[in-house]
Design an enzyme around this catalytic site. Structure first.
Site, short mmCIF file in Angstrom:
data_model
loop_
_atom_site.label_atom_id
_atom_site.label_comp_id
_atom_site.label_asym_id
_atom_site.label_seq_id
_atom_site.Cartn_x
_atom_site.Cartn_y
_atom_site.Cartn_z
N THR A 160 29.43 68.52 -21.90
CA THR A 160 28.69 69.76 -22.07
C THR A 160 27.20 69.50 -22.07
OG1 THR A 160 28.28 71.64 -23.53
CG2 THR A 160 28.92 69.59 -24.58
N ARG A 161 26.45 70.53 -21.67
CA ARG A 161 24.99 70.51 -21.83
C ARG A 161 24.58 71.78 -22.57
NH1 ARG A 161 23.45 73.80 -17.04
NH2 ARG A 161 25.24 73.67 -15.69
N HIS A 202 30.74 77.27 -27.99
CA HIS A 202 31.22 78.53 -28.56
C HIS A 202 32.73 78.40 -28.75
CE1 HIS A 202 27.26 80.25 -28.17
NE2 HIS A 202 27.21 79.80 -26.92
N HIS A 244 34.88 77.10 -25.90
CA HIS A 244 34.89 75.65 -25.68
C HIS A 244 35.75 74.95 -26.72
CE1 HIS A 244 30.84 77.17 -24.27
NE2 HIS A 244 31.48 76.84 -23.15
N ARG A 301 35.64 76.14 -15.56
CA ARG A 301 35.20 76.87 -14.37
C ARG A 301 33.77 76.50 -14.03
NH1 ARG A 301 37.55 82.49 -14.04
NH2 ARG A 301 35.42 83.15 -13.73
#
Ligand SMILES: [Zn+2]
Length: 395
Positions: free
Chosen positions: A202-203, A207, A210, A296
């Site tokens: 992740t960057r 939330h 995730h 996605r």
């Protein structure tokens, strides 16, 4: 646990975990010699890449790509030795600087900020950097509005290929407790007895959507590596220290500590979508993970890539060539009728029952001092984001 390839639940990409970091004595000798060498200053992305080469996150690469490696990775998404590799790792410079260098030379590579010599490049080859072809094939566009393309088009016209010996890792002022090498995460996975590990790239702050993906993966695997990328990102992305704080509070409150590990990946973001998804998976394999979560539009930006391109690209390779199993996920959301987290795969209800907020909408709420709803963001995470928004507004 011991394996012929060293620690960890899975063999590194190419079979051997590369380590290009010199020992203390060798580094001191190399530093003394480096004073007389021609010098090239690293760009910021190249400095990130040097660190990944040093610690073996880019195994089996031992240096910046030669022409054969560049061509194979751009045209065939492979290394000349056969391993999948979808994004070229290059060191480029201006033609004037390259004209002073000879193949076979040693070249000192220096930090762009401190000017400190970080590494010695054993220059095997110089070659023209076909930046347009790189962008067309790897990024699928030559549009310089694309932040990854803009970086490539701004690089030098000549590539310097060859192995590197790294004197010291680039200095970092932050996140020291989280900067684990592939050797370290592999050893820790063995210590915890994890035979399967899922990684989440992740960057962004996490939330609930995730969290849901991570926990579905945790139902399948022995452990979770939350592995945020903290090298160069584009302007407008949330700073790494704020993101790290959101992960910390999320882990403290909602995850069993013994089944999760939070460390960082010092890579720069290329925003190359599907091609970068392959690179992300391969790097995590080198950190010892067996499964990789692909959501996605993974590593995408704007609307340059199709929603599922980054998932489908894995089908271009035999599974054993990649080694890591991609966990392909749909977008998740909280559904009021289901009364829980769900996705299109599990929820039959319509838009009106689902809590969905765009990134833009969330940013607007935070700037107004409003917390996103608890169905969307954990309150502890919202607090960290609100404080950061307040500090930002107070500047
Ligand atoms: Zn539902």
């Amino acid at each position: 646990m011991t394996h012929e390839y060293g620690p960890g639940p899975i063999a590194p990409h190419g079979g051997v975990l590369v380590n290009r970091l010199l020992g203390e004595e060798e580094a001191a000798e190399a530093a003394a010699r480096a004073a007389d060498l021609p010098k090239v200053s690293l760009a910021r992305r190249q400095r990130c890449d040097l660190e990944l080469l040093a610690v073996g996150a880019f195994s089996p690469l031992t240096g910046f790509m030669t022409r054969d490696q560049f061509d194979a990775s751009v045209d065939e998404m492979r290394l000349p030795t056969g391993e999948p590799w979808a994004v070229p790792i290059t060191l480029s410079t201006t033609r004037e600087a390259a004209d002073d260098l000879r193949e076979g030379d040693d070249v000192a590579l220096s930090d762009p900020e401190s000017d400190q010599v970080l590494a010695v490049l054993h220059l095997a080859e110089t070659y023209d950097h076909d930046r347009e072809r790189e962008c067309r094939e790897v990024y699928r566009t030559t549009d310089t509005e694309h932040p990854g393309v803009a970086v490539v088009m701004d690089q030098g016209e000549v590539c310097l290929g060859g192995e590197v010996d790294v004197l010291s890792l680039p200095p970092h002022a932050d996140l020291a407790p989280y900067r684990w090498t592939p050797e370290a995460t592999r050893t820790e996975f063995d210590r915890r007895g994890w035979k399967t590990v899922a990684a989440f790239q992740t960057r962004n702050p996490c939330h609930r959507a995730h969290e849901y993906l991570q926990k579905v993966a945790m139902e399948l695997c022995d452990g979770l590596l939350l592995h945020p990328l903290v090298g160069e990102t584009k302007e407008g992305d949330i700073p790494a220290d704020v993101r790290m704080r959101t992960y910390e509070v999320m882990f403290e409150s909602y995850y069993p500590q013994e089944r999760v590990l939070l460390t960082v990946l010092p890579a720069s973001m290329r925003y190359a979508g599907p091609r970068e998804a392959i690179l992300h998976a391969v790097m995590r394999k080198n950190y010892g993970v067996t499964h990789f979560i692909v959501g996605r539009d993974h590593a995408g930006v704007g609307d340059y890539y199709g929603t599922y391109d980054a998932q489908e690209i894995f089908d271009a390779f035999p599974p054993e060539a990649i080694g890591v199993e991609p966990l392909k996920f749909e977008h998740a959301f909280f559904c009021k009728r289901c009364d829980g987290m769900a996705s299109n795969k599990t929820c039959p209800h319509g838009k009106e029952d689902r809590v969905f907020l765009s990134g833009t909408k969330v940013r607007e709420m935070l700037l107004r001092g409003e917390a996103p709803p608890p169905e969307f963001t954990r309150p502890e995470v919202a607090q960290v984001l609100l404080e950061a928004a307040r500090r930002e507004a107070g500047k």
